[in-house]
Scaffold this motif. Structure first.
Motif, PDB file in Angstrom:
ATOM      1  N   ASP A 327      30.636   1.805  52.200  1.00  0.00           N
ATOM      2  CA  ASP A 327      31.525   0.668  52.463  1.00  0.00           C
ATOM      3  C   ASP A 327      30.929  -0.632  51.911  1.00  0.00           C
ATOM      4  OD1 ASP A 327      33.346   2.308  53.741  1.00  0.00           O
ATOM      5  OD2 ASP A 327      32.490   1.946  55.731  1.00  0.00           O
ATOM      6  N   LEU A 328      29.641  -0.831  52.140  1.00  0.00           N
ATOM      7  CA  LEU A 328      28.985  -2.033  51.633  1.00  0.00           C
ATOM      8  C   LEU A 328      28.879  -1.990  50.112  1.00  0.00           C
ATOM      9  CD1 LEU A 328      26.144  -2.508  54.266  1.00  0.00           C
ATOM     10  CD2 LEU A 328      28.346  -3.659  54.143  1.00  0.00           C
ATOM     11  N   GLN A 329      28.686  -0.798  49.554  1.00  0.00           N
ATOM     12  CA  GLN A 329      28.645  -0.662  48.104  1.00  0.00           C
ATOM     13  C   GLN A 329      29.967  -1.096  47.492  1.00  0.00           C
ATOM     14  OE1 GLN A 329      26.248   0.114  46.001  1.00  0.00           O
ATOM     15  NE2 GLN A 329      27.470   0.347  44.140  1.00  0.00           N
ATOM     16  N   GLU A 330      31.054  -0.642  48.070  1.00  0.00           N
ATOM     17  CA  GLU A 330      32.370  -1.016  47.559  1.00  0.00           C
ATOM     18  C   GLU A 330      32.604  -2.507  47.685  1.00  0.00           C
ATOM     19  OE1 GLU A 330      37.084   0.136  48.375  1.00  0.00           O
ATOM     20  OE2 GLU A 330      35.465   1.308  49.287  1.00  0.00           O
ATOM     21  N   SER A 331      32.197  -3.084  48.813  1.00  0.00           N
ATOM     22  CA  SER A 331      32.346  -4.525  49.018  1.00  0.00           C
ATOM     23  C   SER A 331      31.522  -5.311  48.014  1.00  0.00           C
ATOM     24  CB  SER A 331      31.925  -4.896  50.444  1.00  0.00           C
ATOM     25  OG  SER A 331      31.941  -6.292  50.632  1.00  0.00           O
ATOM     26  N   ALA A 332      30.273  -4.871  47.753  1.00  0.00           N
ATOM     27  CA  ALA A 332      29.404  -5.564  46.796  1.00  0.00           C
ATOM     28  C   ALA A 332      29.964  -5.475  45.391  1.00  0.00           C
ATOM     29  CB  ALA A 332      28.001  -4.977  46.855  1.00  0.00           C
ATOM     30  N   GLU A 333      30.505  -4.322  45.025  1.00  0.00           N
ATOM     31  CA  GLU A 333      31.098  -4.175  43.695  1.00  0.00           C
ATOM     32  C   GLU A 333      32.280  -5.118  43.513  1.00  0.00           C
ATOM     33  OE1 GLU A 333      32.031  -0.054  43.466  1.00  0.00           O
ATOM     34  OE2 GLU A 333      29.990   0.566  42.924  1.00  0.00           O
ATOM     35  N   LYS A 334      33.124  -5.247  44.532  1.00  0.00           N
ATOM     36  CA  LYS A 334      34.283  -6.142  44.448  1.00  0.00           C
ATOM     37  C   LYS A 334      33.851  -7.598  44.365  1.00  0.00           C
ATOM     38  CE  LYS A 334      37.591  -3.122  46.823  1.00  0.00           C
ATOM     39  NZ  LYS A 334      38.435  -2.927  48.042  1.00  0.00           N
ATOM     40  N   SER A 335      32.860  -7.969  45.177  1.00  0.00           N
ATOM     41  CA  SER A 335      32.385  -9.359  45.160  1.00  0.00           C
ATOM     42  C   SER A 335      31.809  -9.718  43.802  1.00  0.00           C
ATOM     43  CB  SER A 335      31.325  -9.561  46.249  1.00  0.00           C
ATOM     44  OG  SER A 335      31.837  -9.295  47.523  1.00  0.00           O
ATOM     45  N   THR A 336      31.009  -8.813  43.258  1.00  0.00           N
ATOM     46  CA  THR A 336      30.387  -9.063  41.956  1.00  0.00           C
ATOM     47  C   THR A 336      31.437  -9.158  40.854  1.00  0.00           C
ATOM     48  OG1 THR A 336      28.431  -7.831  42.683  1.00  0.00           O
ATOM     49  CG2 THR A 336      28.661  -8.212  40.331  1.00  0.00           C
ATOM     50  N   GLU A 337      32.374  -8.222  40.855  1.00  0.00           N
ATOM     51  CA  GLU A 337      33.413  -8.219  39.826  1.00  0.00           C
ATOM     52  C   GLU A 337      34.288  -9.471  39.916  1.00  0.00           C
ATOM     53  OE1 GLU A 337      35.793  -7.250  36.674  1.00  0.00           O
ATOM     54  OE2 GLU A 337      33.843  -6.433  37.251  1.00  0.00           O
ATOM     55  N   ARG A 338      34.610  -9.892  41.132  1.00  0.00           N
ATOM     56  CA  ARG A 338      35.454 -11.086  41.305  1.00  0.00           C
ATOM     57  C   ARG A 338      34.790 -12.331  40.733  1.00  0.00           C
ATOM     58  NH1 ARG A 338      36.406 -10.332  46.198  1.00  0.00           N
ATOM     59  NH2 ARG A 338      34.674 -11.514  47.074  1.00  0.00           N
ATOM     60  N   GLU A 339      33.499 -12.509  40.997  1.00  0.00           N
ATOM     61  CA  GLU A 339      32.798 -13.684  40.499  1.00  0.00           C
ATOM     62  C   GLU A 339      32.663 -13.653  38.985  1.00  0.00           C
ATOM     63  OE1 GLU A 339      31.855 -16.362  42.099  1.00  0.00           O
ATOM     64  OE2 GLU A 339      32.549 -15.624  44.051  1.00  0.00           O
ATOM     65  N   ILE A 340      32.388 -12.481  38.420  1.00  0.00           N
ATOM     66  CA  ILE A 340      32.208 -12.380  36.971  1.00  0.00           C
ATOM     67  C   ILE A 340      33.549 -12.575  36.247  1.00  0.00           C
ATOM     68  CG2 ILE A 340      31.573 -10.810  35.103  1.00  0.00           C
ATOM     69  CD1 ILE A 340      29.221 -11.967  36.672  1.00  0.00           C
ATOM     70  N   ARG A 341      34.623 -12.058  36.821  1.00  0.00           N
ATOM     71  CA  ARG A 341      35.931 -12.187  36.175  1.00  0.00           C
ATOM     72  C   ARG A 341      36.349 -13.655  36.078  1.00  0.00           C
ATOM     73  NH1 ARG A 341      39.000  -9.773  39.753  1.00  0.00           N
ATOM     74  NH2 ARG A 341      38.438  -7.667  39.090  1.00  0.00           N
ATOM     75  N   ASN A 342      35.913 -14.464  37.041  1.00  0.00           N
ATOM     76  CA  ASN A 342      36.267 -15.884  37.048  1.00  0.00           C
ATOM     77  C   ASN A 342      35.269 -16.742  36.287  1.00  0.00           C
ATOM     78  OD1 ASN A 342      38.512 -15.307  38.649  1.00  0.00           O
ATOM     79  ND2 ASN A 342      37.330 -15.532  40.544  1.00  0.00           N
ATOM     80  N   ASN A 343      34.303 -16.114  35.625  1.00  0.00           N
ATOM     81  CA  ASN A 343      33.265 -16.853  34.905  1.00  0.00           C
ATOM     82  C   ASN A 343      33.579 -16.827  33.408  1.00  0.00           C
ATOM     83  OD1 ASN A 343      30.634 -17.501  33.621  1.00  0.00           O
ATOM     84  ND2 ASN A 343      29.884 -17.403  35.730  1.00  0.00           N
ATOM     85  N   ASP A 344      33.515 -18.001  32.786  1.00  0.00           N
ATOM     86  CA  ASP A 344      33.860 -18.101  31.367  1.00  0.00           C
ATOM     87  C   ASP A 344      32.767 -17.561  30.454  1.00  0.00           C
ATOM     88  OD1 ASP A 344      36.269 -19.261  31.989  1.00  0.00           O
ATOM     89  OD2 ASP A 344      35.468 -21.301  31.921  1.00  0.00           O
ATOM     90  N   GLU A 345      31.503 -17.528  30.935  1.00  0.00           N
ATOM     91  CA  GLU A 345      30.391 -17.141  30.069  1.00  0.00           C
ATOM     92  C   GLU A 345      29.760 -15.806  30.450  1.00  0.00           C
ATOM     93  OE1 GLU A 345      27.810 -20.540  28.513  1.00  0.00           O
ATOM     94  OE2 GLU A 345      28.473 -21.311  30.461  1.00  0.00           O
ATOM     95  N   ALA A 346      29.539 -15.602  31.735  1.00  0.00           N
ATOM     96  CA  ALA A 346      28.844 -14.385  32.180  1.00  0.00           C
ATOM     97  C   ALA A 346      29.769 -13.174  32.099  1.00  0.00           C
ATOM     98  CB  ALA A 346      28.336 -14.560  33.602  1.00  0.00           C
ATOM     99  N   ASN A 347      29.202 -12.027  31.743  1.00  0.00           N
ATOM    100  CA  ASN A 347      29.991 -10.786  31.724  1.00  0.00           C
ATOM    101  C   ASN A 347      29.328  -9.646  32.480  1.00  0.00           C
ATOM    102  OD1 ASN A 347      27.945 -10.021  30.021  1.00  0.00           O
ATOM    103  ND2 ASN A 347      29.207  -9.809  28.202  1.00  0.00           N
ATOM    104  N   VAL A 348      28.170  -9.894  33.073  1.00  0.00           N
ATOM    105  CA  VAL A 348      27.473  -8.872  33.863  1.00  0.00           C
ATOM    106  C   VAL A 348      26.974  -9.490  35.162  1.00  0.00           C
ATOM    107  CG1 VAL A 348      25.512  -7.294  34.003  1.00  0.00           C
ATOM    108  CG2 VAL A 348      26.704  -7.582  31.840  1.00  0.00           C
ATOM    109  N   GLY A 349      27.287  -8.824  36.248  1.00  0.00           N
ATOM    110  CA  GLY A 349      26.743  -9.218  37.543  1.00  0.00           C
ATOM    111  C   GLY A 349      26.083  -8.023  38.193  1.00  0.00           C
ATOM    112  N   ALA A 350      24.966  -8.235  38.848  1.00  0.00           N
ATOM    113  CA  ALA A 350      24.240  -7.137  39.488  1.00  0.00           C
ATOM    114  C   ALA A 350      23.774  -7.586  40.868  1.00  0.00           C
ATOM    115  CB  ALA A 350      23.049  -6.711  38.643  1.00  0.00           C
TER     116      ALA A 350
END
Length: 794
Positions: A327-350
């Motif tokens: 459950d936490l893995q899924e939540s972390a993946e969504k949080s990371t993807e959401r922030e990266i999708r809204n970023n103009d420069e970054a394309n990888v979040g870990a």
């Protein structure tokens, strides 16, 4: 007359003197009784052994009755990896077993297997007593059980029924099952079962699979040389097969052919021809069914752990339970993807996090596993930027270079010689000059004070201390620039290092496998908490805790403040190539990293591109969003009971050998093709890594009073930081009851800039430092010597 004669004879016998019985000596009596005792003990022992073997044979007999079902299960049962709460993450099912009938094989193929593994197979009844005697002698002389004495029947028994451990009890079980196999099946049936179940290397289970993988043909079409080469693979299938090592496989082929010739199974002409032949190897691995259902980077890390443990789950039947909270893995993946999708420069979040006992709860190693399987969290060496300052200041507090958060640190420009007329000049966002408090330097992430601090400790000594106390496997370079995170480390190393602050000076090692069950359902491995007591004591951790809380409430990491009770440090490297937030809350430690990664098609590698962003504005929000549900579920103010867990031997961890400093930009290390995300520092190893940059308003943020910290005074809220043109804003009040040292308590000492020890005339760079008299260095520098002692730096 006759009566008279008998009377005379009887009277003579009575009159004759009686002969005395011969008395035995005490030694003879002792030897006689000893011999009888040994014979008796031997008989009892033999009877006991016979009874023991009989009971074992009786006990395992039911196992052999169901061998057909066992083989079917063994061939089809998958290996599976689960999360901590039973969610299926990965499975692999062997589908490459293709049985072949012994009657379809040429005679020389059968005899090649016998020559390689059991040349007396048709002579014994499941046990080779000569080989077993050799194994017994080995046990008596070496005190350990080796693999000798195993017949083909015993090997089949081990393969189908026994655990993989080499123990005396398992050997007895193999013998007992072998006797039952020999009762139930003919020799040819046993040999057929064996050649279809044994492992030949390169994912080949069974002779047909091996023939296809190595030579691209069916087993019935193998020639003599090919059969002899394959047969010997069984002993060391992973390292001595023709794909991995053709030269030794060719030698092993000749060994098998020699035995076949000696046994009369082939003629001299056949021997000569096969010996001279060089079989052409195909080297092709069959496909197998495998699928990752979730957490791909985490699953890949688990598989690497299994490889290190020597467990081959592709055989089927293994069940691996991990520490991951799905459950936490899924939540972390969504949080990371959401922030990266809204970023103009970054394309990888870990993001990676663990609880206070070292269990990895979530691991987001990248954005798209299908494009790049290289994990940012566990495999990628990155410069950590200013998040590394936490370790430098901790060691300074421990060494007495700094006393508390009020200690003043020089903010004067640094000019560190690199050689050839070049100098290292770290940059500040906000100017130079004067001094600043540790509080202001850390919370606002000012660069130059951190470099001064590392120089005052001694770059080499600081690097060694940090390596030992914080558990880094990566090399911490002994240069001043390392204070700003110039040395590359992996995020999982930072995870372990920051646990020191969360656990009052104890460091916990991350782990991801809770338990492994073998094909028989037996436990073959269990993970556990492993901690290390460092020399960073609770008082130092308390000071660092205040500083890291200040980073979140009023410094460069305010965007992590959404997470309750958060502590941490931001990090930004040269040109923003990697952005960090490292921190903890209520015993849960987490690391977030952001990057802009592109693929260099010309050189076939991944590269990091610059970003005009900071760790506090990019990595901190990912960290906060991923940590909030994690802390709600696993956070606790109660520290784990370390007394229940054995301490790791790693406290005796020794730093890796020192790498000589490069004296020219052209001497920077060459790219390592295995380090796909390697980042070089502009100007070589001595060049600076920048800090976290200024706050968004362009000025230096001033720390707020700790009394307004919601963590210590709930409900008051954060006081907005005021603007200032200086670098040394208001300091937190001093709650210490102890008397501060006066000037008379200090002494100025000339020390070696590299070692931090008393300078000698052979030290190339020296500095004057103030020490408390009780903490001044006592030993002379040990790394610089006169020319006749080796000269220069070792």
């Amino acid at each position: 007359m006759a009566t008279a004669k008998r009377t005379v004879v009887n009277e003579r016998k009575k009159a004759a003197p009686k002969k005395k019985k011969r008395q035995s000596s005490p030694l003879v009596k002792f030897l006689k009784w000893t011999f009888l005792t040994l014979v008796f003990a031997g008989c009892v022992g033999a009877m006991g052994s016979a009874w023991f073997m009989y009971k074992n044979i009786q006990e395992v007999e039911p196992l052999v009755e169901h061998i057909d079902e066992k083989i079917k299960e063994y061939n089809s049962k998958p290996s599976r990896i689960y999360s901590a709460h039973g969610k299926l993450l990965y499975e692999i099912r062997p589908i490459y077993r293709d049985p072949v009938a012994l009657s379809d094989l040429p005679e020389y193929v059968k005899y090649a297997i016998l020559a390689a593994e059991d040349k007396r197979f048709y002579e014994h009844h499941g046990v080779d007593y000569m080989g077993l005697a050799r194994a017994t002698v080995h046990l008596a002389s070496k005190g350990e059980v080796d693999g000798g004495g195993s017949t083909i029947t015993m090997q089949l028994a081990k393969k189908l029924f026994s655990a993989s451990q080499v123990t005396f009890r398992r050997k007895i079980q193999d013998i007992s099952i072998a006797f039952n196999l020999e009762k139930k099946y003919t020799k040819d049936q046993i040999l057929e079962l064996y050649i279809n179940q044994i492992y030949y290397g390169e994912q080949a289970y069974g002779l047909n699979a091996a023939a296809e993988i190595y030579f691209g043909k069916e087993a019935k079409d193998l020639d003599l040389a090919e059969a002899a080469m394959i047969a010997r693979c069984i002993r060391l299938p992973s390292s001595q097969n023709p794909v991995r090592n053709y030269q030794i496989s060719d030698f092993n082929k000749k060994v098998v052919l020699n035995t076949m010739l000696e046994q009369g199974w082939i003629t001299q002409g056949e021997y000569d021809k096969a010996k001279a032949e060089k079989p052409k190897v195909r080297g092709f691995a069959r496909q197998k069914f495998s699928k990752i259902y979730a957490a791909p980077y985490f699953v890949a890390a688990v598989k690497r752990d299994l490889d290190q443990l020597g467990i081959n789950i592709s055989e089927g039947g293994y069940t691996i339970t991990t520490t991951l909270d799905s459950d936490l893995q899924e939540s972390a993946e969504k949080s990371t993807e959401r922030e990266i999708r809204n970023n103009d420069e970054a394309n990888v979040g870990a993001f990676i996090c663990m609880d206070s006992e070292g269990r990895i709860l979530a691991d987001v190693g990248g954005r798209d596993f299908s494009k790049n399987q290289y994990s940012f969290t566990t495999q990628s060496p990155l410069q950590p930027g200013s998040s590394f300052k936490s370790f430098v200041y901790s060691e300074a507090l421990k060494e007495g270079v700094l006393n508390d958060e009020d200690s003043e640190i020089s903010n004067e420009m640094v000019k560190w010689p690199l050689g050839n007329g070049r100098y290292y000049n770290p940059r500040n966002h906000g100017g130079y000059g004067g001094s600043v408090s540790l509080w202001s330097a850390f919370v606002n992430s000012i660069n130059v004070p951190a470099v001064h601090t590392m120089i005052n400790i001694g770059p080499k000594r600081a690097a060694d201390l940090i390596t030992e106390d914080f558990g880094f496997d990566s090399k911490i370079q002994p240069y001043p620039a390392s204070a700003l995170g110039a040395s590359e480390v992996k995020p999982i190393e930072m995870l372990e290092a920051y646990s020191v602050f969360a656990l009052d000076g104890r460091r916990v090692k991350p782990y991801r496998i809770k338990e492994i069950l073998g094909p028989e359902g037996n436990i073959v491995y269990q993970g556990k908490m492993e901690y290390v007591t460092t020399r960073i004591g609770p008082s130092i951790c308390a000071t660092m805790d205040k500083l890291m809380r200040g980073v979140v409430t009023s410094g460069t990491g305010t965007q992590a403040g959404e997470c309750p009770d958060a502590r941490g440090k931001t990090g930004t490297t040269n040109d923003g190539k990697s952005l960090w937030f490292c921190g903890y809350s209520k015993g849960v430690i987490g690391i977030a990293v952001v990057a802009n990664q592109t693929y260099d098609r010309k050189h076939h590698r991944w590269l990091l591109r610059p970003m005009n962003q900071y760790g506090g504005s990019t990595a901190a929000p990912i960290w906060a969003q991923a940590m909030i549900p994690t802390i709600a579920k696993y956070g606790s103010d109660v520290k784990p009971d370390f007394s229940k867990h054995a301490e790791s031997d790693e406290m005796k961890h020794k730093p890796k050998p020192e790498v000589p400093a490069a004296t020219d930009a052209n001497n920077a290390p060459a790219d390592n093709p295995d380090d796909q995300n390697r980042v070089t520092i502009d100007g070589g190893p001595g060049a600076p890594a920048t800090g976290d940059g200024p706050p968004a308003d362009g000025g230096d943020a001033v720390p707020t009073d700790p009394k307004n910290d919601p963590a210590s005074n709930p409900g008051t809220g954060d006081v907005p930081p005021t603007k200032t043109n200086g670098t040394n804003g208001p300091k937190p009040p001093d709650d210490s009851k102890t008397k501060k040292p006066s000037d008379s308590d200090y002494v100025e000492v000339e020390v070696c800039a590299d070692s931090g020890m008393l300078a000698t005339r052979y030290c190339p760079e020296t500095i004057n430092r103030r020490f408390l008299k009780s903490k001044r260095p006592r030993k002379k520098c040990t790394i610089h010597h006169a020319p006749d002692e080796g000269g220069g730096m070792k």
